[in-house]
Structure formats: C-alpha cells, structure tokens
Design a protein around this motif. Structure first.
Motif, PDB file in Angstrom:
ATOM      1  N   TRP A  36     -15.943 -11.704 -41.894  1.00 61.85           N
ATOM      2  CA  TRP A  36     -14.568 -12.175 -41.702  1.00 61.85           C
ATOM      3  C   TRP A  36     -13.597 -11.008 -41.784  1.00 61.85           C
ATOM      4  CZ3 TRP A  36     -13.437 -16.993 -40.163  1.00 61.85           C
ATOM      5  CH2 TRP A  36     -14.413 -17.982 -40.335  1.00 61.85           C
ATOM      6  N   PHE A  37     -12.535 -11.079 -40.962  1.00 63.99           N
ATOM      7  CA  PHE A  37     -11.477 -10.078 -40.968  1.00 63.99           C
ATOM      8  C   PHE A  37     -10.163 -10.745 -41.340  1.00 63.99           C
ATOM      9  CE2 PHE A  37     -14.745  -8.652 -38.050  1.00 63.99           C
ATOM     10  CZ  PHE A  37     -14.930  -7.330 -38.441  1.00 63.99           C
ATOM     11  N   ALA A  38      -9.427 -10.113 -42.233  1.00 63.60           N
ATOM     12  CA  ALA A  38      -8.129 -10.637 -42.683  1.00 63.60           C
ATOM     13  C   ALA A  38      -7.019  -9.720 -42.192  1.00 63.60           C
ATOM     14  CB  ALA A  38      -8.095 -10.731 -44.202  1.00 63.60           C
ATOM     15  N   THR A  39      -5.927 -10.305 -41.749  1.00 62.75           N
ATOM     16  CA  THR A  39      -4.784  -9.538 -41.260  1.00 62.75           C
ATOM     17  C   THR A  39      -3.492 -10.157 -41.775  1.00 62.75           C
ATOM     18  OG1 THR A  39      -5.965  -8.987 -39.209  1.00 62.75           O
ATOM     19  CG2 THR A  39      -3.570  -8.692 -39.212  1.00 62.75           C
ATOM     20  N   VAL A  40      -2.612  -9.318 -42.319  1.00 64.15           N
ATOM     21  CA  VAL A  40      -1.245  -9.732 -42.648  1.00 64.15           C
ATOM     22  C   VAL A  40      -0.336  -9.056 -41.637  1.00 64.15           C
ATOM     23  CG1 VAL A  40       0.600  -9.730 -44.350  1.00 64.15           C
ATOM     24  CG2 VAL A  40      -1.771  -9.957 -45.095  1.00 64.15           C
TER      25      VAL A  40
ATOM     26  N   VAL B 240      -4.833 -10.799 -49.582  1.00 67.71           N
ATOM     27  CA  VAL B 240      -5.974 -10.613 -48.677  1.00 67.71           C
ATOM     28  C   VAL B 240      -7.286 -10.931 -49.398  1.00 67.71           C
ATOM     29  CG1 VAL B 240      -7.331  -8.843 -47.483  1.00 67.71           C
ATOM     30  CG2 VAL B 240      -4.866  -8.984 -47.114  1.00 67.71           C
ATOM     31  N   MET B 241      -7.430 -10.414 -50.616  1.00 65.07           N
ATOM     32  CA  MET B 241      -8.649 -10.666 -51.380  1.00 65.07           C
ATOM     33  C   MET B 241      -8.812 -12.154 -51.679  1.00 65.07           C
ATOM     34  SD  MET B 241     -10.334  -7.730 -52.320  1.00 65.07           S
ATOM     35  CE  MET B 241     -11.013  -7.961 -53.956  1.00 65.07           C
ATOM     36  N   ALA B 242      -7.732 -12.815 -52.065  1.00 66.47           N
ATOM     37  CA  ALA B 242      -7.808 -14.237 -52.408  1.00 66.47           C
ATOM     38  C   ALA B 242      -8.169 -15.079 -51.191  1.00 66.47           C
ATOM     39  CB  ALA B 242      -6.478 -14.706 -52.998  1.00 66.47           C
ATOM     40  N   ALA B 243      -7.562 -14.770 -50.040  1.00 66.03           N
ATOM     41  CA  ALA B 243      -7.844 -15.548 -48.832  1.00 66.03           C
ATOM     42  C   ALA B 243      -9.302 -15.384 -48.412  1.00 66.03           C
ATOM     43  CB  ALA B 243      -6.912 -15.107 -47.705  1.00 66.03           C
ATOM     44  N   LEU B 244      -9.802 -14.165 -48.456  1.00 68.91           N
ATOM     45  CA  LEU B 244     -11.200 -13.933 -48.093  1.00 68.91           C
ATOM     46  C   LEU B 244     -12.143 -14.581 -49.104  1.00 68.91           C
ATOM     47  CD1 LEU B 244     -10.951 -10.194 -46.986  1.00 68.91           C
ATOM     48  CD2 LEU B 244     -11.448 -12.148 -45.495  1.00 68.91           C
TER      49      LEU B 244
END
Length: 332
Positions: free
Chosen positions: A239-243, A284-288
């Motif tokens: 998974w990739f997270a982006t803000v 970001v860490m929490a969402a992932l």
C-alpha cells in the motif's frame, strides 16, 4: 469451513475485495478419481487475468485460477493483539526481504545474491541466512564476481544482536578485508496501538499503485527506471499513502506499507520539511496501520538509520523497540 447459503456453495468475492482477508475453496484434479477441493485463507492481494493471488499468514503466496473457484467469501480479521510481538531473527529477516525485493536474485547455498541496478543497498546485497554451500573464501570470490558482472559493488547485509552465526560471519568478513559502511536498526511493535493513534487520517489517500506524485516526494533516486518501480512495488500486499499538498504538486507526505501475514512493514515515511511538526507522519502511519489491521496483521516493523534521531524519537512514542541492527559490509 462454511461456504454455503441454503446448502449451496457460493463465490461471494469479486476483484473489489482485493486487500481483504478471504477464504476460498477451489476444485483440483484428483488423479485417483472423484472430486477434490483445496481451501485457502489469507489476504487477497490481486485478481488479474483470471488468477487470484492470496497471501497466507505464513507469507506464502498462493495462486488460484478463477475458473477453479467453487466457493469464496471475505472473513473478518482476527482480533488485534496489543502487546509487543515476539519474533525470531529468521522469520523477521525473511519478512523484511520480501517487502523490498530485487529485480534479480541467485541462490548461493542458503545465501541469496540480490541486484536491482544499484537502487538501494538492501536490494543490491547478499542476504546470508545460513551456509553458502562452499568454503567461505570461494563463496566471497563468487559474490565479488557476480556483482562485478553487473557493475555493482559487492555488499553483504548482516544482522548484529540477532544470532551468533551472523556476528561470527561479520568477524570473518573483516578478516577477508570487508568493511562495514552503513548501519540501521530493525524495530518492532504491536500494530493496533499505531492504528489507534490520535491522528487526522482524512487527508491520507491510500492506493495499491505508486504514481508520479508519490515518486516526486521519494528522493532516493534520479529518474526512476524500471528497477525502482519493481522494488517499490514488490511485496505480498503493498500500500502507498499520500497526503496531497494544499496547492497541488509534490505531496506533503508519503509512506509505504507491506502486509505479510502477521507483519506490517513501514517504509518511505517522508514529509516535506516545510510541513513537519504537523502530525503528517503520524497520520500516514496510522492510516496504513488501520488498513494492515483490516488485512489481519498484528505486528509492525520498520528500519531506521541509527543517526536519524528525529525518526527514532517518533517511533519510540509509537512503541517501537529495537529487535536488531544490521550492517552492510563492502568488499574493498
């Protein structure tokens, strides 16, 4: 394992369920005659061209033909454990390796030679998890020749504080003229408390694929070649997270997570210097972590350089503890 509704077997999953924990039953040929079924439980990591890929809790990837499915459903993840995980070195070493796979590899006994056109030392170093199958001087000569044929320096990745054989090999490498260049810490924690962090995850977008915006924030290369995309996209369930930035352009923060059985590995957590101290790395860490929990993971790991005091302090607050350190030894 119950698949029926009113006595009928049903396939109640679709490609939209990628990323969920599923249970499937497939028909397999039985050479002795009669029907034979195989059941598989794990995370549905892809469904492409009529083939499902399911990653079991052990990290094993199972391919299932869509045409052989006779039943399937999504299943809830096991309750998340909130205590810190226990982990042996071999398990963790293999999990971290699967999260950052090379473009090409070759076995040398129980060693793995890895190369990715020079993109990161992890993907361009030897992972020695046992006996190379030949005397050490001969094995080291083969390693140097293998990397020289690819115009790459010869590196061997070793763990310290994990088990005696790795530390013994480090001493032997020093005797053969290899020197330690880069050191980092492998840290682990319970996953659920990270998902419970008080963070605004509403701005965090999650995706299965990396895009140009994400890559523009990830400053570990020049122009990204196919080897970069291959390494970054590797892993059982990635998974990739982006803000996004407030005014578009390069994202304010990014992150990457690879779910592999009970483990969720966090990498590439980067924040625009102008946007630091706003809680974006935590978000970001929490969402992932929340997505990884949905896939059945319960433990977290990450790697951080020893001299990165800011990141180490952040991870301390999240409950991470050092499992072992690793070093890259280079042939002189």
């Amino acid at each position: 394992m119950e698949f029926t509704t009113g006595g009928r077997l049903e396939v109640r999953i679709t490609p939209d369920d990628v990323g969920k924990r599923v249970s499937v039953r497939q028909f397999t040929d039985n050479p002795d005659g009669g029907e034979k079924f195989t059941d598989t439980v794990g995370v549905l990591t892809s469904w492409n061209d009529g083939v499902l890929s399911i990653t079991r809790k052990s990290g094993e990837s199972v391919r299932v033909s869509e045409s052989s499915l006779v039943a399937g459903k999504s299943v809830p993840a096991a309750p998340a454990r909130r205590r810190g995980p226990s982990a042996g070195f071999p398990e963790l070493a293999r999990v971290t390796a699967r999260a950052w796979q090379p473009v090409e590899s070759e076995p040398l006994g129980e060693w793995e030679l890895r190369a990715a056109a020079g993109f990161t030392r992890r993907a361009n170093s030897v992972l020695p998890l046992g006996d190379p199958g030949r005397p050490l001087p001969e094995a080291l000569r083969h390693v140097r020749e293998w990397y020289a044929a690819r115009d790459l320096p010869a590196y061997i990745q070793l763990a310290m504080g994990s088990e005696g054989t790795q530390e013994l090999l480090a001493a032997e490498l020093a005797e053969h003229g290899w020197s330690s260049e880069v050191s980092a810490l492998v840290r682990i924690a319970a996953l659920a408390p990270i998902g419970d962090l008080d963070a605004d995850v509403s701005r965090v977008a999650l995706s299965r694929a990396v895009d140009e915006a994400w890559l523009s924030r990830y400053k570990r290369f020049g122009t990204p070649g196919p080897e970069v995309l291959k390494v970054i996209g590797s892993g059982p369930s990635t998974w990739f997270a982006t803000v996004p930035a407030a005014e578009g352009g390069t994202p304010a923060a990014i992150g990457r997570c690879v779910v592999d059985g009970r483990w969720a590995g966090f990498m590439a957590i980067e924040v625009d210097p102008a946007a630091r101290r706003q809680g974006l790395a935590t978000a970001v860490m929490a969402a992932l972590a929340r997505r990884a929990l949905e896939e059945g993971a319960s433990a977290a790991w990450l790697q951080v350089e020893e001299d990165n005091s800011g990141a180490r302090a952040l991870y301390d607050r999240m409950g991470f503890e050092t499992h072992h350190s690793y070093h890259h030894f280079r042939s002189l």
